[in-house]
Write a protein that holds these residues in place. Sequence first.
Motif, PDB file in Angstrom:
ATOM      1  N   LYS A 449       0.826  -1.202   0.000  1.00 20.00           N
ATOM      2  CA  LYS A 449       0.000   0.000   0.000  1.00 20.00           C
ATOM      3  C   LYS A 449       0.861   1.253   0.000  1.00 20.00           C
ATOM      4  O   LYS A 449       0.586   2.218  -0.719  1.00 20.00           O
ATOM      5  CB  LYS A 449      -0.925  -0.001   1.212  1.00 20.00           C
ATOM      6  CG  LYS A 449      -1.849   1.198   1.272  1.00 20.00           C
ATOM      7  CD  LYS A 449      -2.772   1.135   2.485  1.00 20.00           C
ATOM      8  CE  LYS A 449      -3.674   2.364   2.560  1.00 20.00           C
ATOM      9  NZ  LYS A 449      -4.559   2.315   3.757  1.00 20.00           N
ATOM     10  N   ASP A 450       1.902   1.255   0.832  1.00 21.97           N
ATOM     11  CA  ASP A 450       2.840   2.376   0.883  1.00 21.97           C
ATOM     12  C   ASP A 450       4.130   1.893   1.529  1.00 21.97           C
ATOM     13  O   ASP A 450       4.277   0.711   1.875  1.00 21.97           O
ATOM     14  CB  ASP A 450       2.251   3.576   1.632  1.00 21.97           C
ATOM     15  CG  ASP A 450       1.769   3.217   3.036  1.00 21.97           C
ATOM     16  OD1 ASP A 450       2.401   2.365   3.705  1.00 21.97           O
ATOM     17  OD2 ASP A 450       0.763   3.798   3.485  1.00 21.97           O
ATOM     18  N   GLY A 451       5.077   2.798   1.720  1.00 21.13           N
ATOM     19  CA  GLY A 451       6.366   2.410   2.275  1.00 21.13           C
ATOM     20  C   GLY A 451       6.268   1.849   3.680  1.00 21.13           C
ATOM     21  O   GLY A 451       6.962   0.879   4.017  1.00 21.13           O
ATOM     22  N   ASP A 452       5.438   2.448   4.520  1.00 22.65           N
ATOM     23  CA  ASP A 452       5.304   1.958   5.888  1.00 22.65           C
ATOM     24  C   ASP A 452       4.715   0.557   5.920  1.00 22.65           C
ATOM     25  O   ASP A 452       5.164  -0.294   6.700  1.00 22.65           O
ATOM     26  CB  ASP A 452       4.442   2.917   6.718  1.00 22.65           C
ATOM     27  CG  ASP A 452       5.239   4.091   7.254  1.00 22.65           C
ATOM     28  OD1 ASP A 452       6.165   3.851   8.056  1.00 22.65           O
ATOM     29  OD2 ASP A 452       4.959   5.234   6.860  1.00 22.65           O
ATOM     30  N   VAL A 453       3.726   0.310   5.084  1.00 22.62           N
ATOM     31  CA  VAL A 453       3.141  -1.027   5.028  1.00 22.62           C
ATOM     32  C   VAL A 453       4.178  -2.037   4.522  1.00 22.62           C
ATOM     33  O   VAL A 453       4.261  -3.167   5.009  1.00 22.62           O
ATOM     34  CB  VAL A 453       1.884  -1.040   4.139  1.00 22.62           C
ATOM     35  CG1 VAL A 453       1.404  -2.471   3.887  1.00 22.62           C
ATOM     36  CG2 VAL A 453       0.773  -0.219   4.792  1.00 22.62           C
ATOM     37  N   ALA A 454       4.981  -1.620   3.552  1.00 22.82           N
ATOM     38  CA  ALA A 454       6.028  -2.507   3.048  1.00 22.82           C
ATOM     39  C   ALA A 454       6.999  -2.879   4.161  1.00 22.82           C
ATOM     40  O   ALA A 454       7.382  -4.046   4.312  1.00 22.82           O
ATOM     41  CB  ALA A 454       6.767  -1.830   1.899  1.00 22.82           C
ATOM     42  N   ILE A 455       7.397  -1.897   4.957  1.00 17.01           N
ATOM     43  CA  ILE A 455       8.314  -2.150   6.070  1.00 17.01           C
ATOM     44  C   ILE A 455       7.666  -3.072   7.091  1.00 17.01           C
ATOM     45  O   ILE A 455       8.295  -4.019   7.592  1.00 17.01           O
ATOM     46  CB  ILE A 455       8.737  -0.818   6.712  1.00 17.01           C
ATOM     47  CG1 ILE A 455       9.637  -0.048   5.750  1.00 17.01           C
ATOM     48  CG2 ILE A 455       9.423  -1.048   8.062  1.00 17.01           C
ATOM     49  CD1 ILE A 455       9.831   1.400   6.122  1.00 17.01           C
ATOM     50  N   GLN A 456       6.415  -2.817   7.418  1.00 22.44           N
ATOM     51  CA  GLN A 456       5.710  -3.662   8.381  1.00 22.44           C
ATOM     52  C   GLN A 456       5.588  -5.093   7.871  1.00 22.44           C
ATOM     53  O   GLN A 456       5.763  -6.061   8.623  1.00 22.44           O
ATOM     54  CB  GLN A 456       4.319  -3.088   8.660  1.00 22.44           C
ATOM     55  CG  GLN A 456       4.333  -1.764   9.402  1.00 22.44           C
ATOM     56  CD  GLN A 456       2.997  -1.057   9.367  1.00 22.44           C
ATOM     57  OE1 GLN A 456       1.971  -1.650   8.986  1.00 22.44           O
ATOM     58  NE2 GLN A 456       2.977   0.211   9.737  1.00 22.44           N
ATOM     59  N   THR A 457       5.299  -5.227   6.572  1.00 22.41           N
ATOM     60  CA  THR A 457       5.165  -6.569   5.988  1.00 22.41           C
ATOM     61  C   THR A 457       6.496  -7.311   6.019  1.00 22.41           C
ATOM     62  O   THR A 457       6.570  -8.475   6.420  1.00 22.41           O
ATOM     63  CB  THR A 457       4.657  -6.475   4.544  1.00 22.41           C
ATOM     64  OG1 THR A 457       3.404  -5.782   4.528  1.00 22.41           O
ATOM     65  CG2 THR A 457       4.467  -7.857   3.943  1.00 22.41           C
ATOM     66  N   ALA A 458       7.551  -6.638   5.585  1.00 16.93           N
ATOM     67  CA  ALA A 458       8.863  -7.276   5.520  1.00 16.93           C
ATOM     68  C   ALA A 458       9.376  -7.647   6.910  1.00 16.93           C
ATOM     69  O   ALA A 458       9.871  -8.759   7.131  1.00 16.93           O
ATOM     70  CB  ALA A 458       9.860  -6.363   4.819  1.00 16.93           C
ATOM     71  N   SER A 459       9.267  -6.739   7.855  1.00 17.97           N
ATOM     72  CA  SER A 459       9.758  -7.024   9.205  1.00 17.97           C
ATOM     73  C   SER A 459       8.879  -8.057   9.899  1.00 17.97           C
ATOM     74  O   SER A 459       9.386  -8.908  10.652  1.00 17.97           O
ATOM     75  CB  SER A 459       9.847  -5.746  10.036  1.00 17.97           C
ATOM     76  OG  SER A 459       8.570  -5.131  10.161  1.00 17.97           O
ATOM     77  N   GLY A 460       7.581  -8.020   9.634  1.00 18.54           N
ATOM     78  CA  GLY A 460       6.697  -9.028  10.217  1.00 18.54           C
ATOM     79  C   GLY A 460       6.985 -10.416   9.682  1.00 18.54           C
ATOM     80  O   GLY A 460       6.940 -11.404  10.431  1.00 18.54           O
TER      81      GLY A 460
END
Length: 547
Positions: A449-460
């Motif tokens: 969805k956006d950069g923050d979601v990408a970070i949350q997805t990858a780290s999760g």
Amino acid sequence: MFWDRHLPTLNAAGAALLAREFWTPYPEVPSGKIYGETARDDGLASYQALLNKPFDIADHPETARIGTEISPYGDALGITYPAAEPQVLIDAANKIADAFAASDVKIRIGALLETLARLNAQSFLMGNAVMNTTGQAFPMAFQAGGPHAQDRALEAVAAAWAEMQRFPAQAIWEKPQGKQAPLRLEKHWTLIPSGLSLAIGCNTFPTWNSFPGIFASLATGNPVIIKPHPSAVLPLALAVKTLREVFIEAGLAADAVLLAVDLVDAPIADKLATHSDIKLIDYTGSNTFGDWLRGNAVQAKLFTEEAGINTITIAGTDNFLAMADNLAFALSLYSGQMCTAPQNIYIPEGGIETDEGHKSFDDVAKGLADAIDRLVADPARAAAICGAIANPATLSRVEKARSLGRIIRDSAPLDYKNSATPLLIAIEAGDEATTHEWFGPIMFIIPAKDGDVAIQTASGLARKKGAITAALYDTNEPRIQRAAIAFARAGVNLSVNLTGNIFVNQSAAFSDFHVTGANPAGNACLTDTAFVASRFHHAMWRRPVTE
């Protein structure tokens, strides 16, 4: 003898561990000016002289000869190695275990440092051995199989020495008792090794991954049985031979280091790992066998590096071309057959801002594909970067992955056997395929969805399934700081905005803690205090002080 000779190296290594700055005693450049003008030719000749012959390890236990190595580049090595049943190896190690445990720590450490010096002198031989058992191209095989593996071994030795010296060997303990005479005890502490150690090697990085555990166990007084992958025996056999030769010169038992050779269809790792006398196991490999070890080798302390899903998040960049070129190299290096190789690439579905203006999701994906194409356009350069595929199953995996999504860049063979350039697949977020490792040159490009979601997805994903590395490209400093926290909590080492000649795949000894041990990709770290201090114990004896 060896202690005095190599003490400056040990002291420098200890200082480097504390400073975490760049340092190495083992040059990584395969230059004749460093290693000798004839070193390259001599190394190749030495390797060729080993082919199609029995590999000699003097006085090593032997009940059979085994050797099935076939180079990923096409030729059988034809080398056979001394092999013995697990119990024979256990008995040989047990026979000398008490004497090895009681040996002078300085003699052990000195012998290990001398071994590393000799292995460094053999780096061209080791480079050819690693190249022809793993499929690494020679530049990587020389560096990773030689000097970089030696760095990691020295790092473990220095850390072990520091931990063994942390506390005094004796002390006077005095407790005041008011008007009465104080209680006074003399106390003595002995370092007790944990017991027999088993190192289970992998096919792709037989020395780099195995040396830290091997040298840490030997430094702390634990005999080691080394069980190479059946397809990559020679590099570790060379190390065993050298260790045993040096140990004999140092007055140590050669059987403190033993080689355990087996066949793919007749493995012995399980029998060794579950033996009651094995107390330490270093393992690099799949989660499947890692899970088996956790469930069955319950008598041993495990140090593991296992599968994970490494990620790249591209949220923005101020140098799109440099970013794409850097990632092209990271994605192509050794055809993705590295524990640090990226797999999942997350890009905001609405695109990103760059120095070249706004780029859509497809623009970014195409930019990565174009960069790979530029990188592998020259056949010689492509071969030096991609190497060969170590296991035919990896090529089958590439074929299977083609059907998982939209092909952004198709994988293709180079002009030699068992080769494959990176396959880039655009795939939907949440697709089950993105939640497990696809070892090899297979990369998924995934919208977020956006950069923050990408970070949350990858780290999760790292927290749940494990990861060793993560990369982020971004120009938003607050978001970079949020990412640093998120990936740290997931136990992943994060690289931010890498361009030029430093890549997410790389891990530097004496500075980088390789694997955190804090997520499912591994429970051990190369090389922190726990990695070495867990291999020995302190036993005390005490008595009253008599005047």
